[in-house]
Design a protein around this motif. Structure first.
Motif, PDB file in Angstrom:
ATOM      1  N   PHE A 112      17.613   6.440  82.963  1.00 22.78           N
ATOM      2  CA  PHE A 112      17.229   5.912  84.264  1.00 22.78           C
ATOM      3  C   PHE A 112      15.924   6.584  84.709  1.00 22.78           C
ATOM      4  O   PHE A 112      15.730   7.783  84.491  1.00 22.78           O
ATOM      5  CB  PHE A 112      18.294   6.187  85.322  1.00 22.78           C
ATOM      6  N   TYR A 113      15.057   5.810  85.363  1.00 21.12           N
ATOM      7  CA  TYR A 113      13.816   6.329  85.903  1.00 21.12           C
ATOM      8  C   TYR A 113      13.664   5.889  87.356  1.00 21.12           C
ATOM      9  O   TYR A 113      13.992   4.753  87.700  1.00 21.12           O
ATOM     10  CB  TYR A 113      12.600   5.817  85.117  1.00 21.12           C
ATOM     11  N   VAL A 114      13.175   6.774  88.187  1.00 18.83           N
ATOM     12  CA  VAL A 114      12.840   6.454  89.574  1.00 18.83           C
ATOM     13  C   VAL A 114      11.419   6.918  89.844  1.00 18.83           C
ATOM     14  O   VAL A 114      11.054   8.057  89.529  1.00 18.83           O
ATOM     15  CB  VAL A 114      13.802   7.120  90.569  1.00 18.83           C
ATOM     16  N   THR A 125      10.993  10.835  88.418  1.00 13.44           N
ATOM     17  CA  THR A 125      12.115  11.642  87.955  1.00 13.44           C
ATOM     18  C   THR A 125      12.984  10.768  87.065  1.00 13.44           C
ATOM     19  O   THR A 125      12.916   9.531  87.139  1.00 13.44           O
ATOM     20  CB  THR A 125      12.935  12.196  89.145  1.00 13.44           C
ATOM     21  N   ASN A 126      13.766  11.381  86.181  1.00 10.70           N
ATOM     22  CA  ASN A 126      14.627  10.565  85.328  1.00 10.70           C
ATOM     23  C   ASN A 126      15.984  11.229  85.135  1.00 10.70           C
ATOM     24  O   ASN A 126      16.190  12.398  85.465  1.00 10.70           O
ATOM     25  CB  ASN A 126      13.963  10.291  83.974  1.00 10.70           C
ATOM     26  N   SER A 127      16.910  10.432  84.616  1.00 10.63           N
ATOM     27  CA  SER A 127      18.259  10.908  84.303  1.00 10.63           C
ATOM     28  C   SER A 127      18.643  10.425  82.921  1.00 10.63           C
ATOM     29  O   SER A 127      18.436   9.253  82.584  1.00 10.63           O
ATOM     30  CB  SER A 127      19.268  10.369  85.329  1.00 10.63           C
ATOM     31  N   THR A 128      19.198  11.312  82.109  1.00 13.52           N
ATOM     32  CA  THR A 128      19.638  10.958  80.761  1.00 13.52           C
ATOM     33  C   THR A 128      21.157  10.906  80.652  1.00 13.52           C
ATOM     34  O   THR A 128      21.691  10.745  79.561  1.00 13.52           O
ATOM     35  CB  THR A 128      19.092  11.972  79.736  1.00 13.52           C
ATOM     36  N   TRP A 134      19.552  14.606  87.799  1.00 10.27           N
ATOM     37  CA  TRP A 134      18.183  14.129  87.699  1.00 10.27           C
ATOM     38  C   TRP A 134      17.234  15.297  87.446  1.00 10.27           C
ATOM     39  O   TRP A 134      17.482  16.412  87.888  1.00 10.27           O
ATOM     40  CB  TRP A 134      17.781  13.407  88.986  1.00 10.27           C
ATOM     41  N   SER A 135      16.163  15.012  86.721  1.00 12.87           N
ATOM     42  CA  SER A 135      15.144  16.031  86.471  1.00 12.87           C
ATOM     43  C   SER A 135      14.382  16.333  87.753  1.00 12.87           C
ATOM     44  O   SER A 135      14.457  15.598  88.738  1.00 12.87           O
ATOM     45  CB  SER A 135      14.169  15.530  85.400  1.00 12.87           C
ATOM     46  N   SER A 136      13.651  17.432  87.744  1.00 14.39           N
ATOM     47  CA  SER A 136      12.764  17.723  88.866  1.00 14.39           C
ATOM     48  C   SER A 136      11.669  16.670  88.943  1.00 14.39           C
ATOM     49  O   SER A 136      11.194  16.167  87.920  1.00 14.39           O
ATOM     50  CB  SER A 136      12.124  19.106  88.697  1.00 14.39           C
ATOM     51  N   SER A 137      11.276  16.322  90.157  1.00 14.78           N
ATOM     52  CA  SER A 137      10.224  15.318  90.341  1.00 14.78           C
ATOM     53  C   SER A 137       8.886  15.865  89.851  1.00 14.78           C
ATOM     54  O   SER A 137       8.566  17.029  90.053  1.00 14.78           O
ATOM     55  CB  SER A 137      10.110  14.925  91.812  1.00 14.78           C
ATOM     56  N   GLU A 138       8.116  14.992  89.182  1.00 12.85           N
ATOM     57  CA  GLU A 138       6.786  15.330  88.710  1.00 12.85           C
ATOM     58  C   GLU A 138       5.783  14.389  89.362  1.00 12.85           C
ATOM     59  O   GLU A 138       5.978  13.168  89.382  1.00 12.85           O
ATOM     60  CB  GLU A 138       6.696  15.201  87.188  1.00 12.85           C
TER      61      GLU A 138
END
Length: 335
Positions: A112-114, A125-128, A134-138
């Motif tokens: 997933f990507y937002v 940010t994304n989720s696997t 979710w990963s930290s926002s970049e």
């Protein structure tokens, strides 16, 4: 709106909540090409008193999962993902990050990507693991950039369209390509064709990676190669064959034809991949209205066209022969 693998059409509706505290969310579905619809079922996943809103065009469905991007106000704006794995019967909610005005995507590996807006720049940010964490926002833009409006998959990466402001030029639209392998490090490349874009509305990518953009107020379709280099434009303002009056959605079929919603000419036009005019249809059913978007289901042999001002959906066969219309203006079932 979304469609599932078994052909079910779903629409998420939001209505103003009493007391001005946000939105109530509902889902309606049809399994018979929109002839009949289920009773609206509430998506009851918001905390009491929190302002809740689903962003327009932010629904994605893949492999039986439906995702909605939502934003909620609780002191500050926060981005959430609303997820269903049973065709909308039940929902869960996961906090993604701070921010608002976002869009969501599911890739072929079920990641997933937002991408959303924090301040005046865009972040990803994304989720696997299905949205559980979710990963930290970049940060992905440094110039003023707002309203990410389209996010689609193509040949190992994501294409993103958003509105920007660079060197004092407002309302310029940009396209970025993000390579999956480099997603949180840098862009592989980027392009803008800003001096010729005049309100691009939709874009799509064909099987060979070429990008087609409908540019609303220049009344043209612009073609770019997979590296983002400008190739050509076709179309001009007018009512003749191959001309447009505010082109809208672009879709492809499996035989290499392009279907384009010619909004204010009230028709659908069909071209080959080089932009050569083939045929058209729709003026009789759509006169006086606005065919803004369309979708093709070749397995069912149907083309669906949303008639904006008529508040209806027109159904055609794959040759453009009119079959039926459903929907009308109102707030009742099927309206």
């Amino acid at each position: 709106a979304f469609t599932t693998a078994n052909g079910t059409i779903g629409v998420v509706i939001q209505t103003t909540r009493g007391g001005g505290t946000g939105m109530n969310l509902y889902i309606v579905k049809s399994s018979d090409d929109g002839v009949s619809w289920t009773t609206p079922q509430p998506i009851d996943i918001s905390d009491s008193g929190i302002s809740q809103e689903i962003c327009s065009g932010s629904t994605k469905a893949r492999n039986g999962t439906i995702l909605l991007y939502g934003q909620e106000l609780s002191g500050s704006w926060y981005s959430y993902i609303y997820k269903s794995t049973d065709n909308g019967e039940s929902w869960s909610k996961n906090l993604v990050s701070a921010g608002w005005h976002g869009t969501v995507f599911i890739d072929s590996n079920y990641n997933f990507y937002v991408i959303n807006q924090i301040g005046t720049t865009l972040w990803i940010t994304n989720s696997t693991n299905g949205g559980e964490t979710w990963s930290s926002s970049e940060q992905i833009t440094t110039d003023q950039s707002e309203y990410p409006c389209s996010l689609i998959d193509s040949q190992g990466g994501l294409w993103l369209t958003f509105q920007g402001n660079r060197d004092g030029d407002e309302d310029i639209y940009y396209n970025y390509f993000m390579d999956y392998d480099l997603l949180f490090n840098r862009f592989r490349y980027q392009f803008s064709y800003e001096h010729s874009f005049k309100n691009p509305q939709y874009f799509n990518i064909n099987d060979t990676g070429f990008i087609y953009v409908s540019d609303r107020f220049s009344h043209t379709i612009k073609i770019f190669n997979p590296q983002g280099e400008y190739i050509k434009s076709f179309g001009s303002y007018g009512t003749g064959n191959g001309q447009f009056n505010e082109p809208g959605k672009i879709v492809f079929n499996s035989t290499g034809y392009i279907f384009i919603a010619d909004r204010l000419n009230y028709r659908i036009q069909v071209f080959d991949m080089n932009g050569n005019y083939i045929y058209q249809w729709g003026q009789i059913q759509l006169t006086g209205d606005d065919p803004n978007t369309l979708a093709i289901n070749e397995e069912l042999g149907r083309i669906y066209v949303s008639d904006y001002f008529d508040s209806s959906i027109c159904i055609y066969d794959l040759n453009g022969n009119y079959l039926s219309t459903f929907g009308e203006y109102g707030s009742g079932d099927g309206q």
